[in-house]
Motif scaffolding. Structure first.
Motif, PDB file in Angstrom:
ATOM      1  N   TYR A  47       0.928  -1.323   0.012  1.00  0.00           N
ATOM      2  CA  TYR A  47       0.361  -0.418   0.559  1.00  0.00           C
ATOM      3  C   TYR A  47       1.077   1.478   0.311  1.00  0.00           C
ATOM      4  O   TYR A  47       1.037   2.047  -0.963  1.00  0.00           O
ATOM      5  N   ILE A  48       1.866   1.242   0.790  1.00  0.00           N
ATOM      6  CA  ILE A  48       2.802   2.920   0.862  1.00  0.00           C
ATOM      7  C   ILE A  48       3.188   2.363  -0.678  1.00  0.00           C
ATOM      8  O   ILE A  48       3.854   4.222  -0.639  1.00  0.00           O
ATOM      9  N   VAL A  49       3.729   1.554  -1.304  1.00  0.00           N
ATOM     10  CA  VAL A  49       4.607   2.425  -2.218  1.00  0.00           C
ATOM     11  C   VAL A  49       3.318   2.126  -3.559  1.00  0.00           C
ATOM     12  O   VAL A  49       3.487   2.341  -4.371  1.00  0.00           O
ATOM     13  N   TYR A  50       2.195   1.876  -3.660  1.00  0.00           N
ATOM     14  CA  TYR A  50       1.667   2.075  -4.575  1.00  0.00           C
ATOM     15  C   TYR A  50       1.494   3.211  -4.912  1.00  0.00           C
ATOM     16  O   TYR A  50       1.204   4.371  -4.736  1.00  0.00           O
ATOM     17  N   PRO A  52       0.246   7.115  -6.422  1.00  0.00           N
ATOM     18  CA  PRO A  52      -0.556   7.891  -5.611  1.00  0.00           C
ATOM     19  C   PRO A  52      -1.810   8.843  -6.623  1.00  0.00           C
ATOM     20  O   PRO A  52      -2.938   8.353  -5.740  1.00  0.00           O
ATOM     21  N   HIS A  55      -4.523   5.961  -5.860  1.00  0.00           N
ATOM     22  CA  HIS A  55      -5.215   5.843  -4.814  1.00  0.00           C
ATOM     23  C   HIS A  55      -6.370   7.178  -4.656  1.00  0.00           C
ATOM     24  O   HIS A  55      -7.284   7.268  -4.215  1.00  0.00           O
ATOM     25  N   LYS A  61      -9.481   3.753   0.553  1.00  0.00           N
ATOM     26  CA  LYS A  61      -8.574   4.412   0.843  1.00  0.00           C
ATOM     27  C   LYS A  61      -8.356   4.516   2.973  1.00  0.00           C
ATOM     28  O   LYS A  61      -9.336   4.158   3.510  1.00  0.00           O
ATOM     29  N   GLY A  65      -3.310   8.102   4.807  1.00  0.00           N
ATOM     30  CA  GLY A  65      -2.309   7.809   3.577  1.00  0.00           C
ATOM     31  C   GLY A  65      -1.324   6.704   4.331  1.00  0.00           C
ATOM     32  O   GLY A  65      -1.172   5.802   4.677  1.00  0.00           O
ATOM     33  N   ARG A  66       0.261   7.079   3.346  1.00  0.00           N
ATOM     34  CA  ARG A  66       1.424   6.469   3.661  1.00  0.00           C
ATOM     35  C   ARG A  66       1.160   6.458   5.065  1.00  0.00           C
ATOM     36  O   ARG A  66       2.195   6.066   5.203  1.00  0.00           O
ATOM     37  N   GLY A  69      -0.111   4.081   6.916  1.00  0.00           N
ATOM     38  CA  GLY A  69       0.833   2.987   6.885  1.00  0.00           C
ATOM     39  C   GLY A  69       2.306   2.775   7.560  1.00  0.00           C
ATOM     40  O   GLY A  69       2.701   1.810   8.358  1.00  0.00           O
ATOM     41  N   TYR A  70       2.797   3.074   7.747  1.00  0.00           N
ATOM     42  CA  TYR A  70       4.526   3.610   8.492  1.00  0.00           C
ATOM     43  C   TYR A  70       3.633   3.221   9.826  1.00  0.00           C
ATOM     44  O   TYR A  70       4.857   2.711  10.615  1.00  0.00           O
TER      45      TYR A  70
END
Length: 98
Positions: A47-50, A52, A55, A61, A65-66, A69-70
């Motif tokens: 999902y993080i490298v999805y 944008p 997205h 969603k 966002g990212r 994810g972190y």
């Protein structure tokens, strides 16, 4: 029929190897927890490298966002580290296929 017979065979073998049922339960649940964390960490990393742009057009969603994810990855790592504090769960981590 074959699947349930195979599952019973595995359970009987595990019970023979580890006669203490509580320790066996801890090993199996810790192993499943580690594998659960790995699978969901891979989902969050993808999902993080999805892309944008895709997205923005997507209906599903992740709030935050990212960055969220972190945060989720950090939480998974925190849970993984917590498993090292108990002797029983530490032993189960060492037998996990990672």
């Amino acid at each position: 029929m074959f699947v349930s017979s195979f599952a019973l065979l595995i359970a009987a073998l595990l019970n023979f190897i580890f006669p203490n049922a509580i320790r066996l339960f801890i090993y199996i649940t810790t192993l499943s927890t580690v594998l659960f964390l790995v699978v969901w960490a891979m989902i969050i990393m993808s999902y993080i490298v999805y892309n944008p742009q895709e997205h923005k057009e997507n209906k599903f969603k992740l709030r935050g966002g990212r960055m969220m994810g972190y945060i989720v990855l950090a939480f998974f790592f925190f849970v993984f580290i917590l498993l090292f504090f108990s002797n029983n769960t530490r032993a189960a981590i060492f037998i996990s296929p990672l």
